[in-house]
Motif scaffolding. Sequence first.
Motif, PDB file in Angstrom:
ATOM      1  N   THR A  15       0.807  -1.199   0.000  1.00  0.00           N
ATOM      2  CA  THR A  15      -0.084   0.065  -0.096  1.00  0.00           C
ATOM      3  C   THR A  15       0.657   1.209   0.102  1.00  0.00           C
ATOM      4  O   THR A  15       1.904   1.296   0.362  1.00  0.00           O
ATOM      5  CB  THR A  15      -1.264  -0.016   1.145  1.00  0.00           C
ATOM      6  N   ASP A  16       0.588   2.385  -0.520  1.00  0.00           N
ATOM      7  CA  ASP A  16       1.025   3.638  -0.496  1.00  0.00           C
ATOM      8  C   ASP A  16       0.850   4.057   0.698  1.00  0.00           C
ATOM      9  O   ASP A  16      -0.446   4.348   1.397  1.00  0.00           O
ATOM     10  CB  ASP A  16       0.732   4.542  -1.549  1.00  0.00           C
ATOM     11  N   GLU A  22       9.100   2.981   3.024  1.00  0.00           N
ATOM     12  CA  GLU A  22       8.854   1.607   3.432  1.00  0.00           C
ATOM     13  C   GLU A  22       8.536   1.628   4.894  1.00  0.00           C
ATOM     14  O   GLU A  22       9.116   2.489   5.713  1.00  0.00           O
ATOM     15  CB  GLU A  22      10.076   0.605   3.555  1.00  0.00           C
ATOM     16  N   LEU A  23       7.448   0.829   5.492  1.00  0.00           N
ATOM     17  CA  LEU A  23       7.078   0.641   6.713  1.00  0.00           C
ATOM     18  C   LEU A  23       7.108  -0.783   7.119  1.00  0.00           C
ATOM     19  O   LEU A  23       6.747  -1.669   6.769  1.00  0.00           O
ATOM     20  CB  LEU A  23       5.652   1.299   6.870  1.00  0.00           C
ATOM     21  N   ARG A  24       7.848  -1.079   8.219  1.00  0.00           N
ATOM     22  CA  ARG A  24       8.159  -2.366   8.701  1.00  0.00           C
ATOM     23  C   ARG A  24       7.411  -2.500   9.707  1.00  0.00           C
ATOM     24  O   ARG A  24       7.333  -1.734  10.934  1.00  0.00           O
ATOM     25  CB  ARG A  24       9.449  -2.927   8.954  1.00  0.00           C
ATOM     26  N   LEU A  25       6.515  -3.666   9.873  1.00  0.00           N
ATOM     27  CA  LEU A  25       5.780  -3.971  11.139  1.00  0.00           C
ATOM     28  C   LEU A  25       6.170  -5.428  11.437  1.00  0.00           C
ATOM     29  O   LEU A  25       6.241  -6.323  10.709  1.00  0.00           O
ATOM     30  CB  LEU A  25       4.354  -4.043  10.683  1.00  0.00           C
ATOM     31  N   ARG A  26       5.795  -5.467  13.011  1.00  0.00           N
ATOM     32  CA  ARG A  26       5.885  -7.142  13.399  1.00  0.00           C
ATOM     33  C   ARG A  26       4.820  -7.295  14.398  1.00  0.00           C
ATOM     34  O   ARG A  26       4.411  -6.234  14.935  1.00  0.00           O
ATOM     35  CB  ARG A  26       7.335  -7.317  14.031  1.00  0.00           C
ATOM     36  N   PRO A  27       4.412  -8.463  14.459  1.00  0.00           N
ATOM     37  CA  PRO A  27       3.328  -8.619  15.376  1.00  0.00           C
ATOM     38  C   PRO A  27       3.662  -8.473  16.975  1.00  0.00           C
ATOM     39  O   PRO A  27       4.949  -8.645  17.209  1.00  0.00           O
ATOM     40  CB  PRO A  27       3.015 -10.161  15.271  1.00  0.00           C
ATOM     41  N   PHE A  28       2.773  -8.134  17.713  1.00  0.00           N
ATOM     42  CA  PHE A  28       3.083  -8.073  19.056  1.00  0.00           C
ATOM     43  C   PHE A  28       3.779  -9.361  19.468  1.00  0.00           C
ATOM     44  O   PHE A  28       3.352 -10.563  19.438  1.00  0.00           O
ATOM     45  CB  PHE A  28       1.856  -8.098  20.132  1.00  0.00           C
ATOM     46  N   ASP A  29       4.778  -9.316  20.517  1.00  0.00           N
ATOM     47  CA  ASP A  29       5.634 -10.322  21.174  1.00  0.00           C
ATOM     48  C   ASP A  29       5.335 -10.159  22.690  1.00  0.00           C
ATOM     49  O   ASP A  29       6.021  -9.469  23.093  1.00  0.00           O
ATOM     50  CB  ASP A  29       7.025 -10.421  20.760  1.00  0.00           C
TER      51      ASP A  29
END
Length: 94
Positions: free
Chosen positions: A4-5, A11-18
């Motif tokens: 998505t724009d 760039e946008l990096r996401l990670r799940p909750f840990d």
Amino acid sequence: MCATDLAGYPELRLRPFDSTRDALTSLPQMDFRLLTLHERVRKFTGDEKTLQAFGRLLAAVTAMAAELTYDQLFRCGRYVTEARFHDEVEQRLQ
């Protein structure tokens, strides 16, 4: 994966909750102790699902215990039976 724009970001990096590395309660001092404990537990198993489940359970119990310390029912000088305490813990965890 979905592209998505996003204005202003190439760039946008996401990670799940840990639950073994992220903040767990609204109490920073308690979060620090929990995160330290999770690092010790991580040495005993490499099973990530088990670690995440343990992290969520421990965070829930810890947050609830912190809440109980300020509850009028459990204030100093009040008589509370062990059964009543366990019932209250079970109800709040649900």
